[in-house]
Every structure is written in structure tokens, then in C-alpha cells.
Design an enzyme around this catalytic site. Structure first.
Site, PDB file in Angstrom:
ATOM      1  N   VAL A 433       5.178   6.230 134.251  1.00 53.92           N
ATOM      2  CA  VAL A 433       6.459   6.421 134.934  1.00 53.92           C
ATOM      3  C   VAL A 433       6.998   7.836 134.742  1.00 53.92           C
ATOM      4  O   VAL A 433       6.546   8.582 133.876  1.00 53.92           O
ATOM      5  CB  VAL A 433       7.492   5.386 134.447  1.00 53.92           C
ATOM      6  N   GLU A 434       8.001   8.194 135.568  1.00 56.72           N
ATOM      7  CA  GLU A 434       8.634   9.521 135.575  1.00 56.72           C
ATOM      8  C   GLU A 434       7.601  10.636 135.728  1.00 56.72           C
ATOM      9  O   GLU A 434       7.683  11.677 135.093  1.00 56.72           O
ATOM     10  CB  GLU A 434       9.482   9.735 134.308  1.00 56.72           C
ATOM     11  N   GLY A 435       6.628  10.418 136.572  1.00 51.61           N
ATOM     12  CA  GLY A 435       5.578  11.401 136.798  1.00 51.61           C
ATOM     13  C   GLY A 435       4.360  11.067 135.969  1.00 51.61           C
ATOM     14  O   GLY A 435       4.359  11.264 134.751  1.00 51.61           O
TER      15      GLY A 435
END
Length: 753
Positions: A433-435
Site C-alpha cells: 500500500v501507499e505505493g
């Protein structure tokens, strides 16, 4: 004609072709945030005085009190296995989170929030995560990228007054919808569109957007009462070429006509809430746009500016928590569990892993704390935050994997007594997540780092875009001096700038030398490959990884000075050695894979005098492991966020370790030998100076070693037959299945030691 203008005229055309073009979304990402110590590393000139000037992490009295009381109380309410089986937090935990304002840590006191700093925020998340990741994620999301932070930075006064107090006490529970089925890591490409219209809404004509969207992987969506939504805004009344307004962020209350929300994903069967959101012709008034109509089209910039700080807090805290728990479990279980008449922690294969985990934790947590100190000083280091996100989530996964190897069969049997199984299952979530890390290493850490952190590239790109020959020439002359200095320092040694701690003077010299070699290598790669380097992600990821390892090594120097803990010197030295050894390996791999003639010769020249970057020797690893086994203070300093849960294997291990410390290491070893001889807890305990304490320890240790078992098919059938009535009763609706499977715990007749 001045020399700078002449050089700029000659270089303008080739540089216009070589430099990669920047789109609006890339420009917004590059302009978000600030550059800190990572910029000095990229330039090949780390300054250890500036490193020390960052100062220590500080907690206010209110923050410390909250951590000591409310956070500790919350952790004692969390039973990891029970929550995992129920796939949700207990109602009393949800109430406690609301009542104690856990969802309002970042919201200022004027709106009723706690108004905590970044370090306090990260510490709260880390401490909860050592006990239960689902609870940590539930606390983390409202305090990270989402409605609260966006409202604080960009919201109108009316939006702040309406939402912030309600977010603090949990009357409103937020989620943020960004990811779409066809736009994951490439979040700027979301296909969700909102077309500007005017319609009746709330009894009056209202301008707004009709939005169609599909979002997935949205944490807290199934229980959210307000949705932050990112979509592409379009105004079809404008002239051709001006209709695309850009990504826009808005707040939508739940429920709202046209929006479907409430269904659930199960990411690795975790207990935290996550699910999809769908919308068809959802009307979003312009007043619902975060910041009002003036912020239409500014959503991507807003998100990038928030992520510049947010990436450094929440997910790194989860990764650190996994490392701290895995180290404590591996070291503790290694002292209690015996095989071949010896605690398994004394076997070199186990001791080496535990020692390596401790050195990695020292470096990664140093970087996390250093960056939190920078954030609390007002910096927003976008590249450093991406480094932390990648490095700490990967380090957390490695630590849990090592812990599972050490636990053996104990680690793979699910149940209340399991020590790392839930973390093992959930570790890939933080990686993704988040990249996703696989892209963040190349596209953000180096892709943005090469432009933001390099002392001259950004000026060169700006000069090319402005067609300013003189400015380009000046930037190129300065760039040439920069390359020449790093070449000299790479070949003949780099000076140490500033005064590092005397005990780490040698390590500081190694960091300075490796930084110069990295800076030169980055310039060579960019110069030889130009715009192609952006597409050669295996190479750019390696360059990003070297910068990350240098950052972690430098943070270890900062931590040792600030901690003033001489007993941790061997761990600081080992941490730096590990990071620099990895950096050296990666640079050698990079030169071996450069698609350039003479790459081996160039690599040999640049990397000369790096033979000293040898990995930690076995004898050094064994010395670290011995310190961990014999000095409980070391583990406490390395894992300060470890918290006590309500129940389960971790609490059992803590209890056994406390009793073992009261006994003393020699007495515990004597008891283990007596138990092997007598095969009786009572007889073995009778030989100790304090038989009662000895018996309690032996029973606690045995509880740690045992694993869970449950009813099998035969027992279930027999129980069903016994409970079956003689005559069939009237038809009744089938009972709902229990969230907890029936459990049987039968202690064996012989202790498993």
C-alpha cells in the site's frame, strides 16, 4: 560571449533531448516536500554536524502521559488471536478509541483533538502494532493521508468546523478513496470522472459534479461515515483544451444517493476494515470539494504534499513494530526452548539471525526517529519518507520471516499461543500500500531523488525548459566541478565534514567515502543513459537502494550520539557495517549491469578501496547475540515500543521471561538440566533456592513451548451425536456459526523441553 552562455548554447539541444519531459503530475510530486540530509548524501558531502543538529525526539508531557496511560490500557484490551478470528475489533475497543480521541491525534486542540507531533503519532501506532496490527491500522488511517489532514491543510473554515470535531470523537469515521481497478500505483491515471453540472440540491440550484467512480482497497470503507474521494474534474462548458480541470478531492457523507459502500475486502484475511466503493451519477456540490471551488483541480498536489510527510509515519511504524516484536520473540524463545540439551538461541545458526535482526532494527529505527525529528521541525522530506516506507516495511517482513524460521513448528500452528503467525500473514500488506515497494524504489526514491536531491539537475531542467542558455551553462559548470570533486574523493578518499561521535569516527569515514562513490555513480548513470535511465528500473532501483542504505547508516550515527548509550555501541557499529556492505554490493551489481562499454573498467576504478566493506564476521554476530541473551536492557533499548497484550502467546512469553530474569540465568539453566533428569516440574523446582519461583518459571516456560490443538472431525461428530435429541424438534432456523472454533488444550504428561 561569456563561457557560461557558450556552454549553454552548445548544450541546449542535446540536453533538451536527453532530459526526460515532466508532466504536470510529475512536477507536482517533485515540488511537494523538502530536501534534508538525503540531499547531502546524494551530493557526496554528508555533514555530520548538520546531522547532529537535528536534535533528539521529544514528547510533551501530554503526549508521554497518553502513551503511558491510554495506549497501555488499549494494548491490554487487545487479544490478537481473538480479534483475528472475529475479523473485527471488539465493541469495547471501538468505544475506547472514540472516547479517548485516538482518531484525532493530528487534529489541533482548538477542534477538540489531541494535537500530537509526528514522533508521538508514530510512537502510538508502533506500540499498538506490536500487539495487534488491525487496531494499529484502524488508528493509523484517520490520522494519516485522508480527510483530516486534507481538511487541516486545505479545507475551508466551514468544512473544518463541521468535520474536525466530529472526526476527533469518532462521530465521523473517515476513509479516502483513491485507488481504482485500473489505476493502482499509477494513481494519477484514475479513470473516475466528475462532470460539472447544475441541478436542484437541498432545495436550491447548486453547481457540482456528477461523478462515476469505482474504488477498491479502501481502508475503513465498510464502517466509514464520510468518504474522501479523488476524481478527475471536467467542465464541458469550457473551450476545447481547457475542459480537463485536474484531480479533485471532495468529501461525501454516507449514505449518499448513487454511492454504494459497505462491502468488504479481506486483505490476507486481516481483521481491519477494508472494502470497495462504487458510485454512479453521484452528485458532489462544489461546496463539498476540500477547500471549496478554488481547490478544484488541485487534488494531486494536495495528495503529494500530504504524502511527503505521511509516508514517513504510519507504515514505517508498522514495519518497526514487526521488527521489535520479532526480535523480542526470537531472542526470548531462543532462551526458553531447548534442543540437544542447549537453548536454541546458543546455536550459531539461530544466534546469527537474531544478531542480524538487532543490527537491522538499530538502523531502521534510527532512520524512523531521525525523520520524525525532521518532521517535527517543519520539514516534509518526500524522498526520505519514501526511503522509510520501503526500507522499514521490507525490514519488518525480513524480521518476521527470520522469527518464523527460529520458531519452527511453534510458528506455523495457528491459535491463541502463536507468536508471529498473524504478522507473517499481514506483512505483505504494508509492502503493497501507499505505493508498492517494487516501484517506489525506482520511481520515487531515485526518480524523484535524482532531481530533488541532486545539487544541479533541477537547475539544469529549469534552464532547459526556460530555454535560458546562460543559466544552463552556469548549472553545467557547477555540475562539472561537482563530478570532479566526487571523482577525486572516490579515488583518493573523502574528507569527513563535521565531527561525528569519536567512537564512530571510522564508520563516519566509510559513510563519507561511500557517499562520494554513490554521487559519482549517479552522475555517470544519468550522463551515460540520459532519459533512458527512467525506463531502466532495475538500474534506477539499485541507485535508490544505495541512497537508502546510506541514509540508514547516517541515521545510526545520529542515534548513537543522541542516545548516549555506550552499551549499544556494538549494535551501532554493526548496523552501519550492514548498511554500507549492502550499498557496496548493490553498486557492484549496478556496474556489472550498465549497458555501457567499459563498464567493468569504470566500476573497478570507482569502487577501488572498498574491500574494507566486508560483511559482519561470525564472531561479531555471536558477540551481539550474547549481549542480547545476557542483558535484558539491550532488548528493552532496541524494542522500546513493545507492549503487553490482553492475552496470547506474546503475553505468555513476557511472563516467562520476567520470571526467568527474577531467577537469574544460571538458576534457569540449572532448572532446565534438573527437568531433563527428573521429568517433573515439582522435583526440578525443589532443587532451586526459591522453589515457588522456580516452579512458576518452569510452568510458564512450558506454556510458551506448547502449541494449540482443536477438535477434530471425530470429536465434533461425537459431540453432535450426544447433543442430538431423541425426537426431532420442530424446524428451527440454523444457528449462526461461532466466530471462535471450539478449542481443546490438554497438557502432555511429559513436559516438552
Amino acid at each position: 560571449m561569456p563561457l557560461a552562455s557558450l556552454i549553454g548554447r552548445w548544450a541546449m539541444q542535446p540536453f533538451s533531448k536527453a532530459l526526460p519531459p515532466l508532466g504536470d503530475t510529475e512536477r507536482a510530486a517533485l515540488e511537494a516536500g523538502t530536501v534534508g540530509f538525503e540531499g547531502l548524501l546524494f551530493a557526496g558531502r554528508p555533514d555530520f554536524d548538520l546531522l547532529s543538529a537535528m536534535g533528539p525526539n521529544r514528547l510533551s508531557e501530554r503526549e508521554q502521559s497518553f502513551i503511558d496511560r491510554e495506549v497501555r490500557e488499549l494494548c491490554r484490551m487487545l487479544d490478537d488471536h481473538a480479534i483475528d478470528q472475529a475479523r473485527d475489533l471488539p465493541p469495547e475497543v471501538w468505544r475506547y478509541l472514540r472516547n479517548k480521541r485516538f482518531f484525532g491525534m493530528i487534529i489541533p486542540e482548538e477542534f477538540g483533538g489531541l494535537g500530537f507531533g509526528h514522533y508521538a503519532h508514530a510512537t502510538v501506532v508502533a506500540r499498538i502494532a506490536t500487539v495487534n496490527i488491525a487496531a494499529a491500522v484502524t488508528v493509523m488511517v484517520p490520522n494519516s493521508l485522508g480527510p483530516a489532514e486534507l481538511l487541516l491543510r486545505y479545507g475551508t473554515d466551514a468544512q473544518k468546523v463541521r468535520y474536525l470535531p466530529r472526526l476527533v470523537d469518532g462521530r465521523e469515521l473517515p476513509c479516502f478513496g483513491l485507488t481504482s481497478p485500473y489505476a493502482g500505483s499509477d494513481a494519477a491515471a484514475i479513470p473516475d470522472r466528475g462532470v460539472m453540472v447544475e441541478r436542484e440540491f437541498g432545495g436550491r440550484r447548486t453547481r457540482g459534479f456528477l461523478v462515476d467512480f469505482d474504488k477498491r482497497y479502501i481502508t475503513l470503507a465498510p464502517v466509514a461515515t464520510v468518504v474522501g474521494l479523488a476524481f478527475h474534474a471536467v467542465d464541458e462548458s469550457r473551450p476545447e483544451g481547457e475542459r480537463e480541470l485536474g484531480i479533485t478531492c471532495a468529501l461525501i457523507p454516507v449514505p449518499h444517493e448513487g454511492m454504494e459502500i459497505g462491502r468488504r475486502h479481506r486483505p490476507m484475511d486481516s481483521a481491519f476494515m477494508n472494502g470497495p466503493i462504487h458510485g454512479r451519477q453521484v452528485f458532489v456540490p462544489v461546496d463539498w470539494v476540500i477547500g471549496g471551488e478554488k481547490q478544484v483541480g488541485q487534488g494531486w498536489r494536495m495528495l503529494m504534499e500530504c504524502l511527503a510527510a505521511g509516508r514517513a509515519i504510519s507504515l514505517p511504524a508498522l514495519g518497526s513494530a514487526m521488527q521489535q516484536t520479532a526480535l523480542y520473540v526470537s531472542n526470548g524463545y531462543g532462551q526458553i526452548r531447548e534442543q540437544f540439551g542447549l537453548p536454541i538461541g546458543k546455536f550459531h545458526a539461530v544466534a546469527g539471525l537474531v544478531a542480524q535482526m538487532s543490527a537491522e532494527l538499530y538502523a531502521s529505527d534510527a532512520a524512523r526517529r531521525f525523520t520524525a525529528a525532521a518532521l517535527d521541525k517543519g520539514e516534509r522530506p518526500s524522498v526520505a519518507s519514501a526511503i522509510l516506507k520501503v526500507q522499514l516495511t521490507e525490514a519488518g517482513r525480513r524480521a518476521v520471516n527470520h522469527g518464523m524460521d527460529i520458531l519452527g513448528g511453534k510458528g506455523i500452528i495457528a491459535g491463541p499461543s502463536n507468536l508471529l503467525g498473524v504478522s507473517y500473514r499481514q506483512a505483505p500488506i504494508a509492502i503493497t500500500v501507499e505505493g508498492a515497494n517494487i516501484l517506489t524504489r525506482a520511481l520515487i526514491v531515485f526518480g524523484q531523488g535524482a532531481i530533488r536531491c541532486h545539487p544541479h539537475v533541477l537547475a539544469e531542467m529549469a534552464a532547459v525548459q526556460a530555454r535560458d542558455e546562460k543559466a544552463l551553462g552556469r548549472a553545467l559548470i557547477a555540475h562539472g566541478r561537482h563530478v570532479a570533486a566526487n571523482l577525486w574523493h572516490s579515488l583518493f578518499g573523502a574528507p569527513v565534514v563535521g565531527e561525528p561521535p569519536e567512537a564512530l569516527a571510522r564508520e563516519a569515514r566509510l559513510i563519507a567515502r561511500m557517499s562520494a562513490k554513490y554521487a559519482l555513480t549517479a552522475d555517470l548513470a544519468m550522463g551515460l543513459l540520459g532519459g533512458r535511465l527512467k525506463r531502466m528500473e532495475l538500474l534506477s532501483a539499485r541507485l535508490g537502494d544505495v541512497l537508502a542504505h546510506l541514509y540508514l547508516a547516517s541515521a545510526s550515527v545520529w542515534r548513537y550520539r543522541l542516545d548516549a548509550a555506550p552499551e549499544l555501541l556494538p549494535f551501532a557499529q554493526a548496523a552501519i557495517r550492514l548498511q554500507l556492505d549492502e550499498a557496496g554490493k548493490i553498486l557492484r551489481d549496478l556496474y556489472a549491469n550498465l549497458p555501457t562499454a567499459g563498464r567493468r573498467m569504470i566500476g573497478a576504478l570507482v569502487l577501488r578501496r572498498t574491500a574494507h566493506l566486508a560483511p559482519l564476521r561470525d564472531v561479531q554476530l555471536m558477540a551481539l547475540a550474547e549481549l542480547l541473551r545476557t542483558d535484558p536492557r539491550i532488548v528493552q533499548r532496541l524494542a522500546p515500543d513493545l507492549s503487553e497484550p490482553a492475552a496470547g502467546g506474546l503475553r505468555d512469553l513476557m511472563h516467562a521471561m520476567e520470571l526467568g530474569e527474577q531467577l537469574g540465568g544460571d538458576t534457569a539453566a540449572m532448572l532446565d538440566k534438573a527437568l531433563r533428569r527428573t521429568r517433573s516440574f515439582e522435583e526440578a523446582a525443589g532443587s532451586a533456592p526459591d522453589p515457588g519461583l522456580a516452579l512458576a518459571y518452569l510452568k510458564a516456560a512450558d506454556k510458551v513451548i506448547q502449541v494449540d490443538d482443536f477438535e477434530g472431525p471425530a470429536q465434533q461428530q461425537a459431540r453432535a451425536a450426544l447433543s442430538r435429541p431423541a425426537a426431532p424438534p420442530p424446524a428451527q432456523p440454523a444457528p449462526r456459526p461461532s466466530a471462535h472454533r471450539p478449542e481443546r488444550r490438554t497438557p502432555p504428561p511429559v513436559p516438552a523441553k
